[in-house]
Design a protein around this motif. Structure first.
Motif, PDB file in Angstrom:
ATOM      1  N   GLU A 327     -49.612  48.276  58.820  1.00 61.87           N
ATOM      2  CA  GLU A 327     -48.606  47.577  58.026  1.00 61.87           C
ATOM      3  C   GLU A 327     -47.808  48.560  57.170  1.00 61.87           C
ATOM      4  OE1 GLU A 327     -49.692  43.780  56.089  1.00 61.87           O
ATOM      5  OE2 GLU A 327     -51.675  44.158  56.937  1.00 61.87           O
ATOM      6  N   ILE A 328     -48.487  49.585  56.681  1.00 60.19           N
ATOM      7  CA  ILE A 328     -47.792  50.610  55.894  1.00 60.19           C
ATOM      8  C   ILE A 328     -46.816  51.366  56.782  1.00 60.19           C
ATOM      9  CG2 ILE A 328     -48.076  52.741  54.571  1.00 60.19           C
ATOM     10  CD1 ILE A 328     -50.749  51.713  53.611  1.00 60.19           C
ATOM     11  N   SER A 329     -47.244  51.732  57.991  1.00 60.32           N
ATOM     12  CA  SER A 329     -46.399  52.541  58.868  1.00 60.32           C
ATOM     13  C   SER A 329     -45.158  51.793  59.333  1.00 60.32           C
ATOM     14  CB  SER A 329     -47.202  53.014  60.089  1.00 60.32           C
ATOM     15  OG  SER A 329     -47.491  51.944  60.957  1.00 60.32           O
ATOM     16  N   THR A 330     -45.191  50.461  59.281  1.00 57.88           N
ATOM     17  CA  THR A 330     -44.030  49.663  59.707  1.00 57.88           C
ATOM     18  C   THR A 330     -43.270  49.061  58.529  1.00 57.88           C
ATOM     19  OG1 THR A 330     -45.413  47.681  59.931  1.00 57.88           O
ATOM     20  CG2 THR A 330     -45.166  49.070  61.891  1.00 57.88           C
ATOM     21  N   ASP A 331     -43.694  49.344  57.324  1.00 54.98           N
ATOM     22  CA  ASP A 331     -43.062  48.779  56.133  1.00 54.98           C
ATOM     23  C   ASP A 331     -41.612  49.235  56.028  1.00 54.98           C
ATOM     24  OD1 ASP A 331     -42.433  47.687  53.697  1.00 54.98           O
ATOM     25  OD2 ASP A 331     -43.715  49.023  52.524  1.00 54.98           O
ATOM     26  N   GLN A 332     -40.690  48.285  55.898  1.00 54.46           N
ATOM     27  CA  GLN A 332     -39.261  48.598  55.816  1.00 54.46           C
ATOM     28  C   GLN A 332     -38.911  49.377  54.539  1.00 54.46           C
ATOM     29  OE1 GLN A 332     -37.138  47.950  58.346  1.00 54.46           O
ATOM     30  NE2 GLN A 332     -38.830  47.062  59.492  1.00 54.46           N
ATOM     31  N   ASP A 333     -39.764  49.261  53.540  1.00 56.32           N
ATOM     32  CA  ASP A 333     -39.494  49.926  52.268  1.00 56.32           C
ATOM     33  C   ASP A 333     -40.244  51.255  52.133  1.00 56.32           C
ATOM     34  OD1 ASP A 333     -38.055  49.849  49.843  1.00 56.32           O
ATOM     35  OD2 ASP A 333     -39.849  49.252  48.737  1.00 56.32           O
ATOM     36  N   LEU A 334     -40.847  51.710  53.225  1.00 54.91           N
ATOM     37  CA  LEU A 334     -41.695  52.911  53.158  1.00 54.91           C
ATOM     38  C   LEU A 334     -40.925  54.147  52.690  1.00 54.91           C
ATOM     39  CD1 LEU A 334     -44.443  54.223  53.607  1.00 54.91           C
ATOM     40  CD2 LEU A 334     -43.854  54.524  56.019  1.00 54.91           C
ATOM     41  N   ALA A 335     -39.684  54.307  53.121  1.00 62.31           N
ATOM     42  CA  ALA A 335     -38.893  55.480  52.723  1.00 62.31           C
ATOM     43  C   ALA A 335     -38.754  55.556  51.210  1.00 62.31           C
ATOM     44  CB  ALA A 335     -37.515  55.442  53.377  1.00 62.31           C
ATOM     45  N   ASN A 336     -38.429  54.419  50.582  1.00 65.31           N
ATOM     46  CA  ASN A 336     -38.289  54.401  49.121  1.00 65.31           C
ATOM     47  C   ASN A 336     -39.616  54.676  48.433  1.00 65.31           C
ATOM     48  OD1 ASN A 336     -35.532  53.810  49.180  1.00 65.31           O
ATOM     49  ND2 ASN A 336     -35.904  51.600  49.291  1.00 65.31           N
ATOM     50  N   ILE A 337     -40.689  54.152  49.007  1.00 66.82           N
ATOM     51  CA  ILE A 337     -42.012  54.351  48.415  1.00 66.82           C
ATOM     52  C   ILE A 337     -42.445  55.810  48.536  1.00 66.82           C
ATOM     53  CG2 ILE A 337     -44.472  53.780  48.684  1.00 66.82           C
ATOM     54  CD1 ILE A 337     -43.538  50.913  49.380  1.00 66.82           C
ATOM     55  N   ILE A 338     -42.154  56.442  49.673  1.00 65.53           N
ATOM     56  CA  ILE A 338     -42.476  57.862  49.846  1.00 65.53           C
ATOM     57  C   ILE A 338     -41.709  58.699  48.832  1.00 65.53           C
ATOM     58  CG2 ILE A 338     -42.114  59.850  51.367  1.00 65.53           C
ATOM     59  CD1 ILE A 338     -42.865  58.013  53.717  1.00 65.53           C
ATOM     60  N   ASN A 339     -40.401  58.475  48.734  1.00 65.97           N
ATOM     61  CA  ASN A 339     -39.592  59.247  47.785  1.00 65.97           C
ATOM     62  C   ASN A 339     -40.023  59.009  46.340  1.00 65.97           C
ATOM     63  OD1 ASN A 339     -37.866  60.596  49.620  1.00 65.97           O
ATOM     64  ND2 ASN A 339     -36.621  58.762  49.862  1.00 65.97           N
ATOM     65  N   GLY A 340     -40.358  57.763  46.036  1.00 65.32           N
ATOM     66  CA  GLY A 340     -40.831  57.459  44.688  1.00 65.32           C
ATOM     67  C   GLY A 340     -42.168  58.116  44.398  1.00 65.32           C
ATOM     68  N   SER A 341     -43.060  58.120  45.386  1.00 66.38           N
ATOM     69  CA  SER A 341     -44.376  58.745  45.220  1.00 66.38           C
ATOM     70  C   SER A 341     -44.248  60.250  45.022  1.00 66.38           C
ATOM     71  CB  SER A 341     -45.256  58.445  46.438  1.00 66.38           C
ATOM     72  OG  SER A 341     -45.499  57.061  46.571  1.00 66.38           O
ATOM     73  N   ILE A 342     -43.392  60.880  45.826  1.00 63.67           N
ATOM     74  CA  ILE A 342     -43.170  62.316  45.683  1.00 63.67           C
ATOM     75  C   ILE A 342     -42.540  62.616  44.332  1.00 63.67           C
ATOM     76  CG2 ILE A 342     -41.792  64.261  46.568  1.00 63.67           C
ATOM     77  CD1 ILE A 342     -42.290  63.140  49.386  1.00 63.67           C
ATOM     78  N   GLY A 343     -41.593  61.775  43.913  1.00 59.47           N
ATOM     79  CA  GLY A 343     -40.977  61.947  42.592  1.00 59.47           C
ATOM     80  C   GLY A 343     -41.984  61.844  41.464  1.00 59.47           C
ATOM     81  N   ASN A 344     -42.930  60.905  41.596  1.00 59.98           N
ATOM     82  CA  ASN A 344     -43.966  60.759  40.573  1.00 59.98           C
ATOM     83  C   ASN A 344     -44.867  61.985  40.478  1.00 59.98           C
ATOM     84  OD1 ASN A 344     -43.156  58.206  39.770  1.00 59.98           O
ATOM     85  ND2 ASN A 344     -44.494  57.149  41.212  1.00 59.98           N
ATOM     86  N   ILE A 345     -45.114  62.628  41.636  1.00 60.51           N
ATOM     87  CA  ILE A 345     -45.930  63.840  41.640  1.00 60.51           C
ATOM     88  C   ILE A 345     -45.197  64.975  40.930  1.00 60.51           C
ATOM     89  CG2 ILE A 345     -46.884  65.660  43.132  1.00 60.51           C
ATOM     90  CD1 ILE A 345     -47.441  63.460  45.228  1.00 60.51           C
ATOM     91  N   ILE A 346     -43.896  65.071  41.175  1.00 62.75           N
ATOM     92  CA  ILE A 346     -43.117  66.227  40.714  1.00 62.75           C
ATOM     93  C   ILE A 346     -42.697  66.136  39.256  1.00 62.75           C
ATOM     94  CG2 ILE A 346     -40.890  67.410  41.013  1.00 62.75           C
ATOM     95  CD1 ILE A 346     -41.167  66.843  44.033  1.00 62.75           C
ATOM     96  N   LYS A 347     -42.308  64.950  38.787  1.00 63.70           N
ATOM     97  CA  LYS A 347     -41.584  64.869  37.515  1.00 63.70           C
ATOM     98  C   LYS A 347     -42.365  65.398  36.319  1.00 63.70           C
ATOM     99  CE  LYS A 347     -42.651  59.942  36.703  1.00 63.70           C
ATOM    100  NZ  LYS A 347     -42.066  58.593  36.555  1.00 63.70           N
ATOM    101  N   GLY A 348     -43.659  65.110  36.231  1.00 63.23           N
ATOM    102  CA  GLY A 348     -44.446  65.589  35.092  1.00 63.23           C
ATOM    103  C   GLY A 348     -44.569  67.104  35.066  1.00 63.23           C
TER     104      GLY A 348
END
Length: 385
Positions: A327-348
């Motif tokens: 379900e994760i691999s087919t999620d239409q919003d996965l791109a935004n979630i990946i970018n948001g997750s990477i952003g959360n790792i980097i920003k601090g």
């Protein structure tokens, strides 16, 4: 994969069934998936030969390394002072050359280096007169790297960062901060080789490629190679506050436009040879790649532990809980979630590292460095490049 999941330090608020699905189903059930064989992968593609200019740069930039008495386990140079970037063609002033040194023992390294090059240290670093304090500043704050900037050596102005080999490997494997791992997802010039770090570097490149493919719309069937590289190059700037006012807004495009061959060398071999990735993406003509979306689930195997934590945190908070990895691999919003997750790792780490840089470099050098960045940012916005 199981070890990575155990080490993600997930909180009790995360959905337990999703945790088990992500960490265990991925490795247990995928082996039973019927996977179609790819059509005629072009294994005869040859990597382009390294430019004579790059070989020359390696020789020149490598001379800097020989000047240091403190032992360096691994080193690379990167950025506009090493590789061409669009928008720098008419710059009269030579750009600062950026280096990263990985060292086995930061305390001992700073002890030797401070004795040899006390003039390299500024701000708090110079005032401390203590290798123990320098090492603690490096290891305990920001992205766990200590920079000396505007250093003149071998007739060049350089900036060099010092990071422990263990912290570098941790960032490459687990994306703890993505501060150096993100830089190493783009072309770098290795000056001192290290077999263990090369393995970690490969893992980092592979995971960046997997995230780039997963960032595409689920039904997309092909992609131009350059567009894929633009996604990868942009990851390290997600969540970095400096992109809002201190960096050229066209920086990602400028990097890829002038370094397309280097990106090709970094990633094509992985796309052709990795057992999972080559089932998802296969070469077509004219630098285009076919995408087999049905097998995207394979790309969710063995992800960096910090990214797993971020992804699970997002999916566990959704109203309709996802409990199946597919379900994760087919999620239409996965791109935004990946970018948001990477952003959360980097920003601090990006913010705290910048603050640390002001303290360690001193107000004078920090101001010069920041003003130069802002100048390039304004120039890029005006010229649109």
């Amino acid at each position: 994969m199981i070890l990575q999941c155990i080490n993600t330090k997930l909180t009790n608020s995360l959905n337990e069934s999703l945790y088990k699905a992500f960490c265990y189903q991925t490795i247990k059930n995928l082996s039973n998936t019927a996977i179609p064989q790819p059509t005629q992968i072009q294994q005869n593609k040859k990597e382009p030969e390294v430019d004579a200019a790059i070989s020359k740069s390696k020789h020149i930039l490598g001379k800097v390394i020989t000047r240091f008495k403190a032992p360096i386990a691994y080193a690379f140079a990167y950025g506009s002072g090493v590789f061409k970037q669009k928008g720098y063609e008419n710059e009269k002033k030579k750009p600062l050359v950026d280096y990263v040194f990985a060292v086995d023992d930061p305390l001992e390294w700073h002890k030797i280096n401070f004795k040899q090059f006390q003039n390299h240290y500024s701000g708090l670093g110079k005032m401390s007169h203590s290798a123990k304090i320098l090492s603690a500043i490096q290891e305990d704050y920001g992205a766990k790297i200590y920079y000396n900037t505007f250093v003149e050596i071998e007739n060049m102005k350089i900036k060099y960062g010092v990071i422990s080999t263990e912290n570098l490997k941790n960032d490459l494997y687990n994306w703890e901060t993505l501060y150096i791992a993100g830089r190493m997802q783009k072309p770098v010039l290795t000056l001192v080789e290290n077999a263990e770090i090369e393995k970690a570097k490969y893992s980092n490149l592979k995971n960046a490629l997997k995230m780039a493919i997963l960032s595409l719309p689920y039904l997309q069937t092909e992609i131009n190679e350059k567009d894929l590289f633009l996604i990868i190059a942009g990851f390290s700037y997600q969540g970095d506050f400096r992109m809002k006012f201190g960096e050229n807004p066209n920086k990602v495009k400028n990097i890829v436009d002038k370094q397309i061959k280097e990106f090709h060398q970094l990633y094509t071999k992985i796309m052709l040879e990795d057992e999972d990735i080559k089932l998802v993406i296969q070469p077509l003509d004219n630098n285009k790649w076919k995408i087999n979306s049905a097998e995207r689930i394979l790309l969710l195997k063995d992800l960096p532990s910090n990214l797993i934590t971020q992804l699970l945190s997002v999916y566990s908070q959704q109203i309709s809980i996802i409990t199946n990895v597919k379900e994760i691999s087919t999620d239409q919003d996965l791109a935004n979630i990946i970018n948001g997750s990477i952003g959360n790792i980097i920003k601090g780490p990006a913010l705290s590292q910048s603050i640390k840089g002001i303290v360690t470099a001193g107000i004078f050098k920090s101001t010069i460095y920041s003003m130069e960045k802002i100048r390039k940012s304004i120039k890029g916005r005006r010229e649109g490049k």
